[in-house]
Design a protein around this motif. Structure first.
Motif, short mmCIF file in Angstrom:
data_model
loop_
_atom_site.label_atom_id
_atom_site.label_comp_id
_atom_site.label_asym_id
_atom_site.label_seq_id
_atom_site.Cartn_x
_atom_site.Cartn_y
_atom_site.Cartn_z
N TRP A 91 0.29 -1.01 0.00
CA TRP A 91 -0.02 0.05 0.09
C TRP A 91 1.03 0.79 0.53
CZ3 TRP A 91 -4.80 -1.18 3.86
CH2 TRP A 91 -5.46 -1.19 3.44
N LYS A 92 2.13 0.92 0.53
CA LYS A 92 3.27 2.34 0.40
C LYS A 92 2.16 3.74 1.15
CE LYS A 92 4.61 0.84 -4.42
NZ LYS A 92 5.41 1.22 -5.56
N MET A 93 2.35 4.08 0.83
CA MET A 93 2.07 5.41 1.93
C MET A 93 0.65 5.87 1.83
SD MET A 93 4.32 8.85 3.70
CE MET A 93 3.60 10.05 2.02
N GLY A 108 14.54 -3.54 1.03
CA GLY A 108 15.23 -3.11 -0.71
C GLY A 108 14.27 -2.81 -0.85
N HIS A 109 12.58 -2.06 -0.75
CA HIS A 109 12.30 -1.56 -2.32
C HIS A 109 13.03 -0.35 -2.82
CE1 HIS A 109 8.75 -0.14 -3.97
NE2 HIS A 109 7.85 -1.17 -4.23
N SER A 110 12.59 -0.77 -4.19
CA SER A 110 13.89 0.97 -4.95
C SER A 110 13.33 1.91 -4.12
CB SER A 110 12.99 0.08 -5.92
OG SER A 110 12.15 0.57 -6.92
N GLU A 111 12.10 1.61 -3.89
CA GLU A 111 11.78 3.34 -3.23
C GLU A 111 12.85 3.76 -2.03
OE1 GLU A 111 7.35 3.07 -3.45
OE2 GLU A 111 7.22 2.90 -5.85
N ARG A 112 12.81 3.10 -1.52
CA ARG A 112 14.14 3.19 -0.10
C ARG A 112 15.24 3.27 -0.84
NH1 ARG A 112 12.01 3.91 4.94
NH2 ARG A 112 13.44 3.80 5.40
N TYR A 138 11.12 -9.10 -7.72
CA TYR A 138 11.94 -8.81 -8.71
C TYR A 138 11.25 -7.52 -9.07
CZ TYR A 138 13.10 -7.51 -13.75
OH TYR A 138 13.61 -6.52 -15.11
N GLU A 139 11.50 -6.36 -9.14
CA GLU A 139 10.43 -4.79 -9.14
C GLU A 139 11.45 -4.18 -10.18
OE1 GLU A 139 7.28 -4.25 -6.81
OE2 GLU A 139 8.99 -3.18 -5.45
N PRO A 140 11.23 -3.96 -11.56
CA PRO A 140 12.43 -3.04 -12.71
C PRO A 140 12.22 -1.68 -12.83
CG PRO A 140 10.45 -4.26 -14.15
CD PRO A 140 10.28 -5.04 -12.03
N TRP A 178 11.45 1.13 -14.09
CA TRP A 178 11.35 1.56 -14.77
C TRP A 178 9.72 1.21 -14.82
CZ3 TRP A 178 9.93 -1.75 -17.96
CH2 TRP A 178 10.94 -2.49 -18.52
N ALA A 179 9.14 0.71 -14.20
CA ALA A 179 8.03 -0.55 -14.36
C ALA A 179 7.00 0.01 -13.18
CB ALA A 179 7.81 -1.93 -14.85
N ILE A 180 7.34 0.69 -12.08
CA ILE A 180 6.91 0.64 -10.64
C ILE A 180 6.52 1.83 -10.79
CG2 ILE A 180 6.92 1.04 -8.15
CD1 ILE A 180 9.51 -0.61 -8.40
N GLY A 181 5.08 2.06 -10.84
CA GLY A 181 4.11 2.72 -10.62
C GLY A 181 3.94 3.68 -12.26
N THR A 182 4.26 3.60 -12.86
CA THR A 182 4.08 4.05 -14.15
C THR A 182 3.55 3.45 -15.75
OG1 THR A 182 6.30 2.71 -15.44
CG2 THR A 182 6.70 4.16 -13.91
N GLY A 214 7.32 -7.41 -9.77
CA GLY A 214 6.13 -6.38 -8.70
C GLY A 214 6.34 -5.27 -10.32
N GLY A 215 5.59 -4.04 -10.54
CA GLY A 215 5.54 -3.35 -11.44
C GLY A 215 4.68 -3.52 -12.47
N SER A 216 3.96 -2.23 -11.70
CA SER A 216 2.46 -2.07 -12.74
C SER A 216 2.03 -3.59 -13.08
CB SER A 216 2.54 -1.51 -13.84
OG SER A 216 2.96 0.03 -13.51
N VAL A 217 1.55 -4.16 -11.49
CA VAL A 217 0.87 -5.28 -12.79
C VAL A 217 -0.87 -5.22 -12.07
CG1 VAL A 217 0.44 -7.86 -11.95
CG2 VAL A 217 2.40 -6.93 -11.83
N LYS A 218 -1.37 -5.72 -13.09
CA LYS A 218 -2.76 -4.66 -12.37
C LYS A 218 -3.70 -6.40 -12.80
CE LYS A 218 -2.37 -1.95 -17.12
NZ LYS A 218 -0.69 -1.52 -16.84
N ALA A 220 2.71 -11.95 -7.19
CA ALA A 220 3.07 -10.91 -7.64
C ALA A 220 3.05 -10.00 -6.19
CB ALA A 220 2.08 -9.79 -8.61
N LEU A 221 3.93 -9.07 -6.31
CA LEU A 221 3.74 -7.53 -5.50
C LEU A 221 3.17 -6.25 -6.10
CD1 LEU A 221 5.15 -6.14 -2.66
CD2 LEU A 221 7.23 -5.77 -3.64
N VAL A 222 2.23 -6.12 -6.06
CA VAL A 222 1.10 -4.93 -6.67
C VAL A 222 1.13 -3.84 -5.55
CG1 VAL A 222 -0.94 -5.03 -7.29
CG2 VAL A 222 -0.21 -7.50 -7.01
N GLY A 223 1.06 -2.74 -6.03
CA GLY A 223 1.16 -1.70 -5.90
C GLY A 223 0.32 -0.62 -6.15
N GLY A 224 0.02 0.18 -6.72
CA GLY A 224 -0.96 0.60 -7.40
C GLY A 224 -2.51 -0.37 -7.14
N ALA A 225 -2.22 -1.35 -8.09
CA ALA A 225 -3.52 -2.09 -8.23
C ALA A 225 -4.20 -2.81 -6.65
CB ALA A 225 -3.20 -3.41 -9.12
P1 PGA Z 1 3.13 -0.46 -9.23
O1 PGA Z 1 4.37 -0.50 -7.68
O2 PGA Z 1 2.11 -1.75 -9.08
O3 PGA Z 1 2.19 0.21 -8.74
O4 PGA Z 1 3.46 -0.64 -10.19
C1 PGA Z 1 4.89 -2.33 -7.22
C2 PGA Z 1 5.77 -2.12 -6.50
O5 PGA Z 1 6.70 -1.27 -6.30
O6 PGA Z 1 5.58 -2.48 -5.38
#
Ligand code: PGA
Length: 242
Positions: free
Chosen positions: A11-13, A94-98, A164-166, A168-172, A203-207, A223-228
């Protein structure tokens, strides 16, 4: 050893108390207990309440980060033991945002993974290359280095999960192609000890629209799912694809 699929929400922040209705909605969707493990990592303020809300639903709760020390003078930080005490089973490290926002190195990530295991949590260790790394053909070098540096020695397949979260695919909205995901997951499996037993999430824009294709790939164990993951319906649809 069979690799039980894991669908993890990050869920991030995002999320106030009123987000806790998510768990009843997810359970009502019928996505729970269908052979894959479901995990939600809410912000730290909601971990204990989420554990309570998810308790009767067979949904696990995790943290999004932990400190490497079990306690001490680290204002604002949370230890793995605290997450465990709140009822968490997992923690993302170790999330890429951290790595980007807080300068976390592989050494720091490894120490956090060790602390997590020591406290009885399963760390989800994140790796992934930037767009520049991929465009210059360095993605395997970069991910190989992150794996070597971030996974504690002595860890076996039951002790951790890789995501594995490229970057460039996270939240894009951009996802890696199925071929690129398959190639990287096979590479990761070849790089870690007893790789056949290790769960490797993408992980990375999985929907819901792309989950089925991604989750059908041989070496993708979830999957590691952010936005969805913020809406029960979309998270449930992804879980059902698994
Ligand atoms: P996203 O985020 O699904 O919104 O791209 C994935 C994540 O950062 O774990």
């Amino acid at each position: 050893m069979p690799r039980t699929p894991l669908i993890a929400g990050n869920w991030k922040m995002h999320g106030l108390t009123d987000a806790l209705g998510f768990f009843d909605a997810l359970a009502a969707s019928g996505a729970v207990s269908r052979g894959c493990e479901l995990l939600v990592c809410p912000p730290a303020t909601l971990v204990a309440a989420a554990v309570h809300a998810a308790r009767s639903h067979d949904i696990r709760i995790g943290g999004q980060d932990c400190h490497a020390e079990s306690s001490g003078a680290h204002t604002g930080d949370i230890s793995a033991a605290m997450l465990r005490d709140a009822g968490a089973d997992y923690v993302i490290v170790g999330h890429s945002e951290r790595r980007a926002d807080h300068g976390e190195t592989d050494d720091i990530v490894r120490a956090k993974a060790e602390a997590a295991r020591g406290a009885g949590l399963t760390p989800i260790i994140c790796v992934g290359e930037t767009l520049a790394d991929r465009e210059s053909g360095q993605e395997e070098d970069v991910v190989g280095r992150q794996l070597a540096g971030s996974i504690p020695s002595g860890f076996g397949p039951a002790h951790y999960v890789i995501a594995y979260e490229p970057v460039w695919a996270i939240g894009t909205g951009r996802t890696a192609s199925a071929d690129d995901i398959a190639a990287m997951h096979a590479f990761i499996r070849s790089q870690v000890p007893d790789g056949e037993g290790v769960r490797i999430l993408y992980g990375g824009s999985v929907k819901p629209e792309n989950a089925r294709e991604i989750l059908a790939l041989d070496d993708v164990d979830g999957a590691l799912v952010g936005g969805a993951s913020l809406k029960a319906e979309s998270f449930a649809a992804i879980a059902v694809s698994a």
